[in-house]
Design an enzyme around this catalytic site. Structure first.
Site, PDB file in Angstrom:
ATOM      1  N   ASN A 673       0.761  -1.241   0.000  1.00 45.52           N
ATOM      2  CA  ASN A 673       0.000   0.000   0.000  1.00 45.52           C
ATOM      3  C   ASN A 673       0.796   1.298   0.000  1.00 45.52           C
ATOM      4  OD1 ASN A 673      -2.685  -1.264   0.257  1.00 45.52           O
ATOM      5  ND2 ASN A 673      -1.865  -1.942   2.216  1.00 45.52           N
ATOM      6  N   TYR A 674       2.075   1.241   0.382  1.00 45.06           N
ATOM      7  CA  TYR A 674       2.806   2.489   0.552  1.00 45.06           C
ATOM      8  C   TYR A 674       4.056   2.636  -0.293  1.00 45.06           C
ATOM      9  CZ  TYR A 674      -0.186   3.526   4.495  1.00 45.06           C
ATOM     10  OH  TYR A 674      -1.263   3.801   5.276  1.00 45.06           O
ATOM     11  N   LEU A 675       4.594   1.528  -0.763  1.00 46.82           N
ATOM     12  CA  LEU A 675       5.864   1.616  -1.451  1.00 46.82           C
ATOM     13  C   LEU A 675       5.649   1.655  -2.959  1.00 46.82           C
ATOM     14  CD1 LEU A 675       7.818  -0.917   0.747  1.00 46.82           C
ATOM     15  CD2 LEU A 675       7.735   1.571   0.926  1.00 46.82           C
TER      16      LEU A 675
END
Length: 716
Positions: A673-675
């Site tokens: 979800n973030y990288l």
DNA sequence: TACGACACTTAGGACCCAACCA
DNA sequence: TGGTTGGGTCCTAAGTGTCGTA
């Protein structure tokens, strides 16, 4: 402000405020309410579609000019204020600086390069015709659709003009039938196509509707229920709810007061009046035979013959093929969750006031279907009706219903590998990259704002500082009593922080201790810049952020800081002469740095200690083997054998390190979800690491766009 | 402008199953 | 061959943020 903040008074500025109670929130609402500026929103929606195409600038390098390290000085075990989950948190959050120089939470900050680095956002702009009223696929392209090659990337201005239609563009619908068969392996590259700019999410949508939950099968008569020691036959409705409880007997939930109370209240609603008058005390209910029956069933399932298991597998596969896909704009796409959630008892996380309540069975009459007018509509089960048949192409969901616990809406949507999700994901990372180019300006501004005469502005600036520095979530307002008491940055209350003018040899330390999303504890002690001793802002920041950068919201900081940290850590940790396992360890460590920053935790696996022990035994055995071999090499000259053993030993040791460091940290959430996946893809390409070592099959499907487009010199 | 409804993303745990090991 | 382990998938709760409406 009535809150109990006296213990902090010496540090708290007179104008300062941490939300001291829910009651006081309203006071600030008047001033700091959400703003809506639709016109602006629409403009943003438009421009959002066009962000920089990194390909264009991959030659240019960002120079890291500034690196602010915020060391985590916190090593203290802390108070037992929070129970349960807190313990695991306690051990992981206050990590000492590690050998890789990383401390939690780690910060690596860079200055923006000049703005020319980022080009105008044309390149991602894609359009569809708005006036095409009849868009019906004549040919459905499966995953193996052929896409015309037009070079690796779309060119900057290639898509300025709206393309007529997808079919025209590719010429496939009319004449491409054979082509599609020629290259069946080729996946559809939606990222090489144009996007809609009119806010529509699709033009054609057809699906088979949801798979309903299996109907209740009454218990065999030999399985009895006892009340107050006496057998009692329950009517099917009450019996079904009783089985939900019986299935959870081994679970800690059933010992919790709130769970029992809520369950009993809802259960009684399902009883006949006779049952209701008899069953008045949950303590007198004996569900043991039911519980045993379900345990036996699950044992039996495990013990099934291969053949029977295969039959189930085949049936599941059939359901997947029938209901697990839809047709969206000419392409067959996988649906994420095509089953309606079955009834059961609500299992809220943390100290949820509604735990144990009955999640009622969803009937076709509760379900809204969304699809194209001109598609083949899904049929409700015989003798039933859908609640509504809708044709709304401004949303992405296929099916929705309202659940009975919070009254919130649940959706059936597409898989992350789908175009519709992938585009959004891509766009998310482009917004985060846009933040990169102005983050220094923003940081200077909030530091300026700390000096503001207006309390509101100071609060806002401090909130932003912590969202940026600590990757805290925004912390939207929640209705009291509707869910567990969890907070984020803007909903922190006095009891969640302590301020120290000096602590552990550091000046101006803020100690955070609160439950965040999913009731996961956040504990951290951070030295802060002097001016930041004091105030928090209690309302929505996003309006302000929107003014600072198009598309900027609080959560973009999490994405930005996570991705930039990964990129930075990979640079720092990867050494060219390391072998493959060591490089992968470096990757995992970089990933871990992000997971710690974002406070992504997991419960340590139940078998953790044992599996570590086993691994250690293997390592010891390998060491013995190696020293034997080394002795022998002098005699027999088996050099190869020694080398092989050394490598094996190294692998085991790397595995042990990795596993130990990962005990309580969940890498998956940040990875998914973030990288920015292009960072990982570039790293793999640069070092010759097979992408399979970093992403499993599902992840490769989700990040297909990034795997296709990122080169080894990609810069976030 | 305030607020509730809605849409969609992010999240950890449960469960399943294939690979591995004794 | 049976048991164990751990990765992968499924499930659905819990967040964030936007939109429409009064």
């Amino acid at each position: 402000m009535s809150g109990d903040h006296s213990h902090n008074d010496s540090q708290i500025d007179s104008g300062s405020r941490v939300n001291d109670s829910h009651k006081h929130k309203d006071k600030y609402k008047d001033k700091e309410h959400k703003h809506k500026d639709h016109k602006k929103d629409r403009e943003r929606e438009k421009s959002k579609y066009g962000n920089s195409d990194h390909k264009e600038f991959s030659e240019k390098k960002h120079r890291e000019k500034e690196r602010i390290k915020h060391e985590d000085v916190s090593t203290d075990r802390h108070k037992d204020k929070h129970k349960e989950k807190d313990h695991r948190k306690e051990e992981i959050k206050p990590k000492k600086e590690k050998e890789n120089g990383f401390a939690s939470p780690h910060r690596v900050k860079t200055e923006p390069d000049n703005d020319h680095f980022y080009h105008s956002p044309k390149s991602l702009k894609r359009q569809r015709d708005n006036d095409e009223t009849e868009f019906k696929p004549k040919k459905i392209k499966l995953e193996n659709d052929r896409v015309d090659k037009k070079g690796k990337k779309r060119k900057q201005d290639e898509d300025i003009k709206p393309k007529k239609t997808q079919k025209n563009k590719k010429g496939e619908v009319a004449d491409g039938k054979k082509k599609a068969k020629k290259e069946p392996e080729e996946k559809w590259k939606w990222w090489e196509e144009e996007r809609a700019t009119d806010g529509s999410k699709w033009r054609f949508l057809e699906h088979k509707g949801p798979v309903m939950a299996a109907p209740y099968e009454p218990l065999p008569s030999k399985v009895r229920f006892f009340y107050d020691g006496k057998q009692m036959k329950l009517a099917p409705q009450a019996e079904e709810v009783a089985t939900f409880f019986a299935k959870m007997l081994d679970h800690e939930y059933t010992t919790k007061d709130a769970f029992r109370k809520n369950f009993f209240k809802d259960w009684r609603k399902e009883m006949t009046s006779e049952e209701k008058s008899k069953i008045t005390d949950l303590k007198k209910c004996n569900f043991n035979e039911m519980g045993e029956y379900f345990k036996a069933q699950s044992e039996a399932r495990k013990a099934m013959t291969k053949d029977d298991k295969l039959k189930i597998k085949v049936e599941n596969e059939r359901l997947l093929q029938e209901y697990g896909f839809c047709i969206m704009d000419n392409h067959k796409e996988r649906i994420a969750n095509f089953r309606i959630e079955p009834p059961g008892l609500f299992r809220g996380r943390g100290d949820h006031p509604k735990m144990g309540m009955l999640k009622r069975r969803i009937r076709p009459e509760d379900i809204i279907i969304n699809c194209s007018k001109d598609s083949k509509h899904p049929k409700p089960p015989p003798g039933t009706k859908w609640k509504e048949l809708r044709h709304d192409n401004k949303v992405t969901w296929l099916v929705s219903w309202t659940e009975s616990i919070q009254g919130s809406i649940k959706y059936i949507m597409l898989n992350p590998s789908s175009r519709i999700k992938g585009e959004k994901d891509w766009q998310k990372y482009e917004t985060a990259r846009n933040l990169k180019k102005c983050v220094d300006r923003l940081r200077n501004q909030y530091r300026e704002d700390w000096k503001s005469k207006e309390m509101r502005i100071r609060q806002r600036a401090v909130a932003l500082y912590f969202i940026d520095k600590l990757a805290l979530r925004a912390g939207n307002e929640k209705e009291e009593g509707e869910s567990a008491d969890t907070v984020g940055c803007c909903s922190l209350r006095v009891e969640h922080i302590n301020l120290y003018p000096e602590k552990d040899g550091q000046e101006f330390v803020v100690e955070f201790d609160f439950l965040g999303k999913d009731s996961i504890r956040y504990y951290n002690k951070v030295p802060v810049e002097k001016r930041v001793r004091t105030f928090f802002y209690t309302s929505i920041l996003n309006k302000h952020l929107q003014e600072l950068m198009d598309g900027l919201t609080a959560k973009v900081f999490r994405t930005y800081n996570a991705s930039i940290t990964l990129q930075q850590q990979l640079k720092e940790l990867t050494s060219p002469d390391e072998n493959l396992p060591a490089k992968i360890l470096s990757y995992n460590r970089a990933n871990r740095a992000v997971a710690i920053l974002c406070n992504h935790q997991r419960a340590p696996p139940k078998t953790f200690e044992k599996s570590m022990q086993n691994l250690q035994t293997k390592i010891d055995a390998k060491k013995d083997q190696l020293s034997d071999a080394k002795r022998d090499v002098k005699i027999c000259g088996y050099k190869k054998a020694v080398e092989r053993l050394e490598e094996q030993l190294m692998k085991l040791e790397v595995q042990a390190t990795d596993r130990e460091e990962n005990k309580q940290i969940a890498l998956g959430t940040s990875k998914l979800n973030y990288l920015d996946p292009r960072i990982s893809v570039a790293w793999c390409k640069k070092w010759g690491i097979p992408i399979e070592k970093i992403y499993n099959k599902t992840q490769r499907e989700k990040f297909a766009w990034a795997i296709d487009m990122a080169e080894d010199d990609y810069e976030f």
